[in-house]
Scaffold this motif. Structure first.
Motif, PDB file in Angstrom:
ATOM      1  N   ALA A 148       0.831  -1.203   0.000  1.00 43.12           N
ATOM      2  CA  ALA A 148       0.000   0.000   0.000  1.00 43.12           C
ATOM      3  C   ALA A 148       0.864   1.251   0.000  1.00 43.12           C
ATOM      4  O   ALA A 148       0.552   2.241  -0.693  1.00 43.12           O
ATOM      5  CB  ALA A 148      -0.925  -0.013   1.211  1.00 43.12           C
ATOM      6  N   SER A 149       1.957   1.217   0.753  1.00 46.47           N
ATOM      7  CA  SER A 149       2.857   2.368   0.786  1.00 46.47           C
ATOM      8  C   SER A 149       3.457   2.628  -0.589  1.00 46.47           C
ATOM      9  O   SER A 149       3.562   3.776  -1.026  1.00 46.47           O
ATOM     10  CB  SER A 149       3.977   2.144   1.803  1.00 46.47           C
ATOM     11  N   LYS A 150       3.851   1.564  -1.283  1.00 44.96           N
ATOM     12  CA  LYS A 150       4.433   1.737  -2.610  1.00 44.96           C
ATOM     13  C   LYS A 150       3.403   2.237  -3.617  1.00 44.96           C
ATOM     14  O   LYS A 150       3.762   2.869  -4.613  1.00 44.96           O
ATOM     15  CB  LYS A 150       5.051   0.420  -3.080  1.00 44.96           C
ATOM     16  N   LEU A 151       2.140   1.947  -3.353  1.00 47.03           N
ATOM     17  CA  LEU A 151       1.059   2.448  -4.206  1.00 47.03           C
ATOM     18  C   LEU A 151       0.604   3.836  -3.768  1.00 47.03           C
ATOM     19  O   LEU A 151      -0.433   4.316  -4.236  1.00 47.03           O
ATOM     20  CB  LEU A 151      -0.123   1.475  -4.179  1.00 47.03           C
ATOM     21  N   THR A 152       1.354   4.471  -2.884  1.00 42.85           N
ATOM     22  CA  THR A 152       1.167   5.838  -2.368  1.00 42.85           C
ATOM     23  C   THR A 152       0.016   5.959  -1.381  1.00 42.85           C
ATOM     24  O   THR A 152      -0.392   7.079  -1.056  1.00 42.85           O
ATOM     25  CB  THR A 152       0.993   6.885  -3.498  1.00 42.85           C
TER      26      THR A 152
END
Length: 580
Positions: free
Chosen positions: A210-214
């Motif tokens: 989720a973090s990498k997907l902003t």
């Protein structure tokens, strides 16, 4: 609208209301507006590069100037701060802060990305000034027809005039709003100081993916403040768009190998936005142009509050001379700086005038400046006239769209001035002074913030959605659609249909039911900014809606001041942090 129209005053009544002294274009009024404009203009540059939006600074300038001069004038035995002086102050500050309409956070950075570098400060300042200067004189040409001989409301201008009346009728209330605004501003600065220098609040999501997907927590008070300003409908549109773009489409693109990402990257914004911007831009453009076209058609019909017959605009030698000088400057600079053919440079002037007339009517009825749609219309116009020339497309469209947007915005100042009996020529002097300072300061701030556009823009720190739209349209009109992935082309078709459909539905719905239909512009915007930005904007909009629901009186009095303080506080800190 009936309630707003009931507040209209005649010129004579407004002059009587302003007071007997009629002090207006005084040195202190002009200087105060210039100082406030220099302080507030960087806020719009910062927010424009962050989220593609800017903030009307008129009411903020009114409150801050009143808070200073009301006690200072009394303390030193000077003439009291008057309503017409207050109007000159807000006109000057508004013109300086609205300088971003000239293209400083859209076509100019797009040109820098395409050509590989920024213009020097002096060149950039002169260019930005020329576009805004043309907008001032177009606005003055339109003023007699749209302000004096029309009953267009110009809600933002009316709100500014009403704020002036309230300030001078209820001085304690005005000081209360100033205290709230300044407390909010100082609080935002302190929060950012602690966050950046002490705590370093983590930008984390519910999971690594989720973090990498902003989808991360972004502790931005600027975004909270802007969310409170844009309203719940826009906030919901951003929320839905973020979920669809970054929560559904993004993972599907990665799973199917359409977009290649590396597991070692901290986030996947850059590779994903290269695909997502195409349907997002198409959705925004289709929705904006459809709404724009509908407004144009409606503006030709008899209006219940507008005379059915048209009046020829009044203009004297000064208006004519100023307009000719501004047009000549814009034409010459296009030819000299960007090697635009003289026929295209010349054509940008009537296009600017035509678009300004339409944009002004939209602003006059809704207070929403259709800057994005105006820009796309101008780009499409010059794309047809000069195909395959991206620099010509960007800079001729910059003149036409920028001048049109600037003039529409400054007509709000003319409306406010007309309501309180101000002299229009003195307002033009204030606007010209404002754009000089705004051009100098904002150009410097832009170059400080974005010294290397090619590597800094279209990143989580500087998403620059307006820049992405201008660049994408220029490239599409220049190179055609052959360089776009087939899957993105199909998504563009879906975005176009959805954008047109949402805009048409929006025009037909009762305003009370609009909340259930997301705005095409905000839905598309969520495709080109990180999901964290959309989520924080939605949070601000939701908090503001709750405040209006459970504390309506407090919200009516102070919510805008709180939001403005949060926006200004973080923006000023962000700009100042570049210096130190």
């Amino acid at each position: 609208m009936a309630g707003i129209h009931d507040t209209f005053t005649t010129g004579a009544a407004a002059k009587a209301e302003a007071g007997p002294s009629q002090r207006e274009l005084t040195p202190r009024a002009l200087a105060t507006g210039l100082i406030l404009g220099a302080l507030l203009a960087p806020c719009n540059v910062y927010s424009g590069l962050k989220i593609g939006w800017s903030f009307n600074m008129s009411i903020t300038a009114l409150l801050l100037a009143f808070a200073f001069w009301a006690p200072v004038s009394k303390l030193f035995g000077r003439p009291s701060w008057g309503m017409l002086e207050s109007n000159i102050n807000q006109t000057t500050a508004s013109a300086a802060a609205a300088i971003t309409s000239s293209g400083l956070v859209a076509p100019i950075p797009a040109l820098a990305v395409l050509t590989g570098g920024n213009m020097p400060w002096g060149t950039l300042t002169v260019w930005v000034f020329s576009v805004s200067f043309l907008g001032v004189w177009i606005g003055w040409f339109l003023r007699p027809r749209l302000i004096e001989k029309s009953e267009l409301v110009f809600p933002a201008g009316m709100a500014t005039a009403q704020t002036m009346r309230d300030m001078f009728a209820h001085k304690d209330e005005a000081m209360g709003r100033v205290k709230v605004l300044m407390s909010s501003l100082v609080g935002a600065v302190l929060f950012n100081v602690v966050d950046k220098l002490v705590w370093h609040l983590p930008r984390v999501g519910p999971s690594l993916t989720a973090s990498k997907l902003t989808f991360v927590f972004d502790p931005s008070l600027l975004l909270l403040g802007f969310g409170g300003i844009i309203g719940l409908r826009a906030g919901l549109g951003l929320l839905v768009g973020a979920i669809v773009a970054w929560g559904l489409i993004g993972p599907a693109l990665i799973d199917r190998g359409i977009v290649a990402v590396s597991s070692g990257e901290t986030n996947w914004f850059e590779p994903l936005v290269g695909w997502l911007l195409w349907p997002g831009v198409t959705l925004m453009v289709a929705a904006s142009l459809t709404s724009f076209g509908a407004s144009l058609i409606e503006s030709t019909k008899p209006h219940p509050h507008r005379p059915a017959h048209a009046h020829a605009p009044e203009s004297g030698w000064l208006q004519f001379a100023g307009f000719v000088a501004a047009a000549a400057l814009a034409i010459v600079l296009q030819i000299v700086l960007f090697d635009v053919h003289w026929t295209m440079a010349l054509a940008s002037i009537p296009v600017a005038f035509a678009l300004a007339t339409v944009a002004a009517r939209v602003v006059g009825e809704t207070s929403v400046a259709p800057i994005g749609a105006i820009g796309k219309v101008s780009q499409l116009t010059f794309g047809v006239m000069a195909p395959g020339q991206p620099v010509t497309n960007l800079m001729t469209a910059n003149v036409a769209g920028g001048a049109a947007g600037q003039s529409a915005d400054l007509l709000n100042d003319f409306r406010a001035g007309y309501e309180v009996g101000a002299h229009p020529t003195r307002q033009v002097v204030a606007q010209c002074a404002g754009i000089v300072v705004g051009s100098l300061v904002s150009s410097l701030v832009y170059l400080m913030l974005i010294p290397d556009p090619a590597t800094q823009l279209f990143t989580p720190e500087w998403p620059a959605p307006a820049v992405a739209v201008w660049k994408a349209v220029a490239e599409a009109l220049s190179d055609g659609l052959g360089g776009i992935a087939p899957s993105a082309l199909a998504a563009m078709g879906v975005g176009a249909v959805l954008g047109v459909g949402l805009a048409l539905v929006e025009r037909q719905l009762d305003p009370k039911h609009l909340l259930i239909v997301p705005s095409g512009a905000t839905l598309g915007l969520a495709f080109v900014i990180p999901a964290s930005t959309s989520l924080m904007l939605f949070a601000g909009a939701a908090l503001a809606a709750l405040a209006h629901r459970f504390a309506p009186n407090w919200s009516a009095r102070f919510l805008l001041s709180v939001a403005a303080g949060l926006v200004a506080g973080e923006s000023l800190f962000g700009v100042a942090s570049v210096w130190f």
